[in-house]
Design a protein around this motif. Structure first.
Motif, PDB file in Angstrom:
ATOM      1  N   ALA A 863      35.725  32.426  15.113  1.00  0.00           N
ATOM      2  CA  ALA A 863      36.443  33.707  15.136  1.00  0.00           C
ATOM      3  C   ALA A 863      36.879  34.047  16.562  1.00  0.00           C
ATOM      4  O   ALA A 863      38.016  34.511  16.787  1.00  0.00           O
ATOM      5  N   ALA A 864      35.993  33.792  17.526  1.00  0.00           N
ATOM      6  CA  ALA A 864      36.346  34.067  18.923  1.00  0.00           C
ATOM      7  C   ALA A 864      37.504  33.171  19.369  1.00  0.00           C
ATOM      8  O   ALA A 864      38.422  33.617  20.084  1.00  0.00           O
ATOM      9  N   CYS A 865      37.482  31.927  18.959  1.00  0.00           N
ATOM     10  CA  CYS A 865      38.568  31.007  19.315  1.00  0.00           C
ATOM     11  C   CYS A 865      39.895  31.466  18.731  1.00  0.00           C
ATOM     12  O   CYS A 865      40.944  31.403  19.406  1.00  0.00           O
ATOM     13  N   GLN A 866      39.867  31.916  17.471  1.00  0.00           N
ATOM     14  CA  GLN A 866      41.109  32.355  16.835  1.00  0.00           C
ATOM     15  C   GLN A 866      41.649  33.631  17.469  1.00  0.00           C
ATOM     16  O   GLN A 866      42.868  33.813  17.596  1.00  0.00           O
ATOM     17  N   MET A 867      40.752  34.506  17.881  1.00  0.00           N
ATOM     18  CA  MET A 867      41.202  35.709  18.572  1.00  0.00           C
ATOM     19  C   MET A 867      41.860  35.327  19.911  1.00  0.00           C
ATOM     20  O   MET A 867      42.871  35.920  20.320  1.00  0.00           O
ATOM     21  N   ALA A 868      41.286  34.319  20.566  1.00  0.00           N
ATOM     22  CA  ALA A 868      41.823  33.903  21.861  1.00  0.00           C
ATOM     23  C   ALA A 868      43.213  33.300  21.708  1.00  0.00           C
ATOM     24  O   ALA A 868      44.147  33.668  22.445  1.00  0.00           O
ATOM     25  N   ILE A 869      43.388  32.371  20.766  1.00  0.00           N
ATOM     26  CA  ILE A 869      44.687  31.708  20.628  1.00  0.00           C
ATOM     27  C   ILE A 869      45.731  32.664  20.066  1.00  0.00           C
ATOM     28  O   ILE A 869      46.939  32.470  20.269  1.00  0.00           O
ATOM     29  N   THR A 870      45.270  33.730  19.400  1.00  0.00           N
ATOM     30  CA  THR A 870      46.211  34.671  18.800  1.00  0.00           C
ATOM     31  C   THR A 870      46.627  35.772  19.774  1.00  0.00           C
ATOM     32  O   THR A 870      47.798  36.206  19.777  1.00  0.00           O
ATOM     33  N   TYR A 871      45.691  36.193  20.645  1.00  0.00           N
ATOM     34  CA  TYR A 871      45.978  37.383  21.440  1.00  0.00           C
ATOM     35  C   TYR A 871      46.015  37.156  22.954  1.00  0.00           C
ATOM     36  O   TYR A 871      46.544  38.004  23.681  1.00  0.00           O
ATOM     37  N   LEU A 872      45.485  36.052  23.465  1.00  0.00           N
ATOM     38  CA  LEU A 872      45.537  35.838  24.913  1.00  0.00           C
ATOM     39  C   LEU A 872      46.916  35.314  25.309  1.00  0.00           C
ATOM     40  O   LEU A 872      47.400  34.325  24.757  1.00  0.00           O
ATOM     41  N   PRO A 873      47.569  35.943  26.291  1.00  0.00           N
ATOM     42  CA  PRO A 873      48.927  35.518  26.693  1.00  0.00           C
ATOM     43  C   PRO A 873      48.992  34.046  27.128  1.00  0.00           C
ATOM     44  O   PRO A 873      49.960  33.352  26.805  1.00  0.00           O
ATOM     45  N   ALA A 874      47.973  33.587  27.877  1.00  0.00           N
ATOM     46  CA  ALA A 874      48.009  32.192  28.336  1.00  0.00           C
ATOM     47  C   ALA A 874      47.970  31.226  27.149  1.00  0.00           C
ATOM     48  O   ALA A 874      48.683  30.209  27.140  1.00  0.00           O
ATOM     49  N   MET A 875      47.165  31.556  26.161  1.00  0.00           N
ATOM     50  CA  MET A 875      47.074  30.707  24.969  1.00  0.00           C
ATOM     51  C   MET A 875      48.365  30.810  24.161  1.00  0.00           C
ATOM     52  O   MET A 875      48.818  29.815  23.571  1.00  0.00           O
ATOM     53  N   ASN A 876      48.975  32.000  24.126  1.00  0.00           N
ATOM     54  CA  ASN A 876      50.258  32.161  23.437  1.00  0.00           C
ATOM     55  C   ASN A 876      51.312  31.249  24.040  1.00  0.00           C
ATOM     56  O   ASN A 876      52.110  30.618  23.309  1.00  0.00           O
ATOM     57  N   THR A 877      51.307  31.166  25.366  1.00  0.00           N
ATOM     58  CA  THR A 877      52.293  30.320  26.047  1.00  0.00           C
ATOM     59  C   THR A 877      52.026  28.836  25.794  1.00  0.00           C
ATOM     60  O   THR A 877      52.952  28.058  25.523  1.00  0.00           O
ATOM     61  N   LEU A 878      50.764  28.439  25.890  1.00  0.00           N
ATOM     62  CA  LEU A 878      50.409  27.027  25.756  1.00  0.00           C
ATOM     63  C   LEU A 878      50.635  26.516  24.333  1.00  0.00           C
ATOM     64  O   LEU A 878      51.174  25.415  24.133  1.00  0.00           O
TER      65      LEU A 878
END
Length: 919
Positions: A863-878
């Motif tokens: 769940a923490a990983c999915q929140m990160a890839i969904t809401y963190l700007p750096a992950m959004n870009t990558l």
């Protein structure tokens, strides 16, 4: 006769040496002439140097080392990895550096994990080489020299003494009470009394009394022999070749995964090619279609499977270690769960490897000896259950005294327990006397030995002349019952008086105990009060001794073994005993532990029986027989191969050098940790720290649990990969944008495999795990039921992700948001489906939601990983993702819940129908 030919020095029994002289059946004179040596002065230095140049050093070839780079390349030898490497190369060529880096990163992680878990380079050949390294006392030119064993050559005259390691294969020419421990080579549990007389051509290695073999140990006596084989030509060298030629088999799972990988690779490439062709036909750009084809290939490949299998097996290794089974090669964990036949050694595995007197019989009474092993705690109980009274039964007293005093063994304290120094049968008689209060100190206080007639293979008894403290002399003797009775005309009753010998009754009792697999020794006494005077010349003993009784001993079976064998039979696993001991002893132990009974009478075969059978008949006999006795190393290997040819997954136990080839060839080789040789341990996949057969049964249970959890992981991960491939194919067929990108697919596969799938490795074993038969080795990895389940769940995944992707686009979301929603559908459905996979048949509620707390931790991490890839700007870009709204999450969770309910309903239908098949 000139120099011996190279082949002449080859050990008897080697396939390569069929025409070589079998020195064990030749007279000493013939051997001397054949090897052109002198039995008094040996070889000259010139002869020795010439032969060393011709035959080479007396050592075994070194094992070939595998370089680190080669082992690393071996981790990439997988069709699925080839597809991933091709996909990475194509994406790099197209300029998609991020996608390419992620793909190559996944390959690198899998390779490193595989390299870490891979066992060190095979060490059994090097262990064999070190086993025979020693110094040798050799006579050359009439002078004795101490030389490195590597410098021995055929024809050398070698001298042996107690404590020496035999440096080469020797044809014995002179000996004095020479006994050799050959257990590491033949499996014979007791030292062998040697002879200089030739034996028959048909004699197996264990019965070649005229030979002393390289690597064995002299336990007592002394002698000399002519080296007739050195280095690779010795019996040890023959085993070296067998070990090298015994190619380890693939485990059932690795074999099935290899076949599955090849099939999946072909299917993926074919599907990607079709998709690429369709896209071009529809007028799409080639670069765009390359990306789509790569996405399809990456989606269909279960990237997390290699790592998941490795880590799941490693967790199984930790569990087994807690149950005293140390795994040397990870795939052996899974192999245990598929085992259909266990070939077990007798000594030290089914038995305690500690000779114990169990019965003492005198002409008037019989006694049961309690306690076992090397413990002086125990009693001698009469027929009425009362304890023995040495004053009331004088024959018993003399029987125990003779057994204790007439021998060379000693009891020593080791780590709070007792250890026997010397012959184990003599140690057993010391312990029996101690249980009756006649400890060694007490015996020494009564008498001291003045002279000895030592035991020999021809004499088969030992006698001692003892001086009683404060008195005269007496004679005590012990040995084979027939030989002791030959020296007696009278027997002793309980009051200590003599009467005429009842030989028939005594021999009847001996036969009765021998039929139970016991070793029986008789005792006798001669005292001035009984025979007038103590006479000790050997030729004067006949007819002057008084028979006092017999002691019957056995290497008792382990207390845990019968229950373990019963559990194996319940689990559909056949257990066979393969031993170097005599057939009658092996059959008796087999009956005691439940290997044979009225319902399973089994059959006892000897090595000679097998040697006389045609290949086809021997293979059939291997399946029917339960006990194999007096077998040679080649026959152990042959038995394993015969059982494998019949479709069995074979687990083979062993502790000696002679077991190494069969251990390596077996589906799983199991070595003994306490008494096993280094060679056996290095050749094995698993080592038992307690040498107990029941530990094998526990390891099988753990192995089945590991296999179950691997199947659960595969059943869980395959729908995701199929669904990812299908959703990409659908996009190509319908000419729409890809719902998920290659990097997003890799994110899904790797994070869920670690955070969710690996939690299945901690699943507790199901209650019926040892009540069902072994998994059929011929059963495919992808059963019909598993294919149906995979298609069902993947179809739900495709419907949910495809539907939500287009729903989001239709309601104003941009492409990144729609793809993020589709990606999260896969993750959430996998999370819901994970609970369904905790049991392939039972419902998630019946298994218990909280019986595996690791699942809750994994869900939290995912769940923490999915929140990160969904809401963190750096992950959004990558990863080209975008934040989602709350109502989108409700739709995603609803998709997961529906999938879980549908699968639960399908499992219920399967349970009710009972005919659809198991996963």
């Amino acid at each position: 006769m000139g120099e011996p030919e190279r082949g002449d020095a080859t050990a008897a029994g080697s396939n390569e040496a069929a025409a070589a002289p079998e020195y064990y059946r030749l007279s000493v004179g013939d051997v001397t002439r054949s090897l052109d040596t002198d039995m008094r002065s040996g070889l000259t230095d010139a002869q020795a140097n010439a032969r060393l140049a011709d035959f080479g050093p007396n050592s075994l070839p070194a094992a070939k080392k595998i370089r680190l780079f080669q082992r690393l390349l071996g981790q990439l030898h997988n069709p699925l990895i080839y597809v991933l490497l091709a996909a990475g190369a194509i994406t790099a060529f197209l300029g998609e550096i991020v996608d390419s880096s992620v793909i190559f990163g996944v390959v690198a992680v899998n390779a490193v994990i595989g390299l870490i878990q891979e066992s060190k380079a095979e060490a059994e050949l090097e262990s064999l080489r070190s086993l025979i390294r020693t110094d040798a006392r050799v006579v050359r030119g009439g002078q004795e020299h101490l030389i490195p064993s590597e410098d021995l050559v055929p024809g050398d005259l070698v001298r042996l003494a107690a404590g020496d390691k035999v440096p080469a294969d020797l044809r014995l020419t002179r000996l004095e009470e020479l006994q050799v421990d050959e257990s590491a080579l033949t499996g014979e549990s007791l030292p062998v009394v040697k002879s200089d007389q030739a034996v028959s051509k048909e004699a197996p290695v264990a019965d070649r009394l005229s030979m002393a073999y390289s690597g064995t140990l002299v336990t007592s006596g002394e002698g000399q022999g002519i080296a007739c084989a050195t280095g690779p030509d010795t019996e040890m060298g023959h085993l070296h070749r067998l070990v090298g030629a015994a190619v380890p088999l693939q485990t059932p799972l690795t074999a099935k995964l290899a076949g599955f990988s090849r099939l999946l690779s072909v299917g993926i490439l074919a599907l990607a090619a079709v998709a690429f062709a369709i896209g071009l036909y529809r007028g799409n750009e080639p670069a765009e279609m390359f990306t789509a084809a790569v996405a399809l290939a990456v989606g269909a490949i279960p990237e997390g499977l290699p790592a998941a299998v490795t880590i799941t097996l490693a967790i199984g290794v930790a569990r087994m270690a807690r149950r005293r089974a140390v795994i040397r090669h990870l795939p052996a964990v899974e192999t245990l769960g598929s085992t259909t036949v266990i070939c077990s050694d007798k000594t030290g595995t089914l038995t305690e490897n500690q000779m114990t007197v169990q019965t003492v019989w005198t002409p008037d009474r019989g006694y049961e000896v309690t306690g076992s092993g090397l413990a002086v705690e125990g009693d001698l109980l009469g027929a009425d259950g009362s304890g023995a009274d040495l004053d009331a039964d004088r024959a018993l007293r003399w029987t125990l005294l003779a057994g204790s005093a007439c021998g060379d063994a000693a009891l020593t304290r080791v780590n709070g327990g007792w250890s026997v120094v010397g012959d184990p049968t003599e140690g057993a008689m010391l312990i029996a006397a101690a249980k009756a209060g006649l400890q060694t100190e007490a015996v020494d206080a009564l008498m001291s030995r003045a002279a000895t007639i030592p035991f020999s293979s021809e004499r088969q008894y030992m006698a001692g002349l003892f001086h009683e403290k404060g008195g005269g002399y007496l004679v005590l003797a012990k040995g084979a019952a027939e030989k002791i009775l030959d020296l007696c005309n009278t027997e002793m009753n309980a009051e200590g008086q003599t009467r005429p010998l009842d030989r028939e009754t005594a021999m009847q009792k001996v036969s009765e105990l021998a039929d139970k697999g016991m070793r029986v020794l008789a005792t006798a006494v001669q005292t001035p009060g009984l025979s007038g005077r103590a006479r000790f010349a050997e030729e004067e003993l006949r007819g002057t001794l008084v028979f006092t009784g017999i002691q019957a001993m056995v290497d008792p079976h382990r207390a845990t073994v019968p229950a373990a064998i019963t559990a194996c039979h319940t689990a559909g696993i056949s257990v066979k005993m393969i031993t170097g001991d005599h057939g009658r002893t092996a059959a008796a132990i087999a009956a005691q532990v439940g290997l044979v009974d009225g319902r399973n009478p089994g059959r006892v075969l000897t090595g000679a029986d097998l040697a006389s059978m045609p290949e086809s008949e021997a293979a059939e006999a291997a399946g029917r027989a339960t006990v194999f006795a007096r077998v040679a190393p080649e026959q152990k290997l042959r038995l394993v191969e015969a059982l494998q040819a019949r479709g069995h997954i074979v687990a083979m136990t062993g502790d000696g050098v002679n077991d190494a080839p069969a251990l390596r060839r077996a589906g799983i080789g199991i070595a003994m940790g306490s008494i096993g040789t280094d060679v056996a341990k290095d050749a094995a996949d698993m080592v038992l720290t307690d040498d107990d057969f029941s530990t094998i049964e526990a390891a099988v249970e753990e192995g089945r649990g590991v296999f179950d959890n691997l199947v659960k992981f595969i059943a869980w991960t395959l729908p995701t990969n199929v669904g990812e491939g299908m959703v990409i194919l659908a996009a190509i067929l319908f000419g729409t944008a890809l719902p998920i990108l290659p990097t997003q697919i890799l994110w899904i596969n790797m994070t869920t495999a670690v955070a969710l799938g690996l939690m299945l490795a901690f699943e507790p074993k199901e209650k019926d795990i040892m009540s069902r038969p072994p998994r059929d080795p011929a059963r495919p990895l992808l059963t019909r039921a598993l294919v149906m389940r995979t298609l069902l769940v993947s179809g739900l995944l495709v419907a949910g992700s495809w539907g939500l992707f287009h729903w989001e686009l239709a309601h104003g979301a941009d492409l990144a948001e729609a793809r993020t929603a589709a990606m999260n559908v896969f993750v959430v459905v996998e999370a819901f489906y994970l609970f369904n996979c905790r049991s392939m048949t039972s419902s998630a509620w019946r298994v218990g939601l909280f019986s595996n707390k690791w699942l809750l931790l994994g869900l939290t991490i995912q769940a923490a990983c999915q929140m990160a890839i969904t809401y963190l700007p750096a992950m959004n870009t990558l990863f080209r993702t975008a934040p989602l709204k709350a109502d989108t999450w409700l739709l995603i969770l609803a998709t997961g819940l529906v999938t879980s309910l549908v699968v639960g309903f399908e499992k219920r239908l399967r349970r009710l129908s009972r005919g659809v098949g198991d996963i």
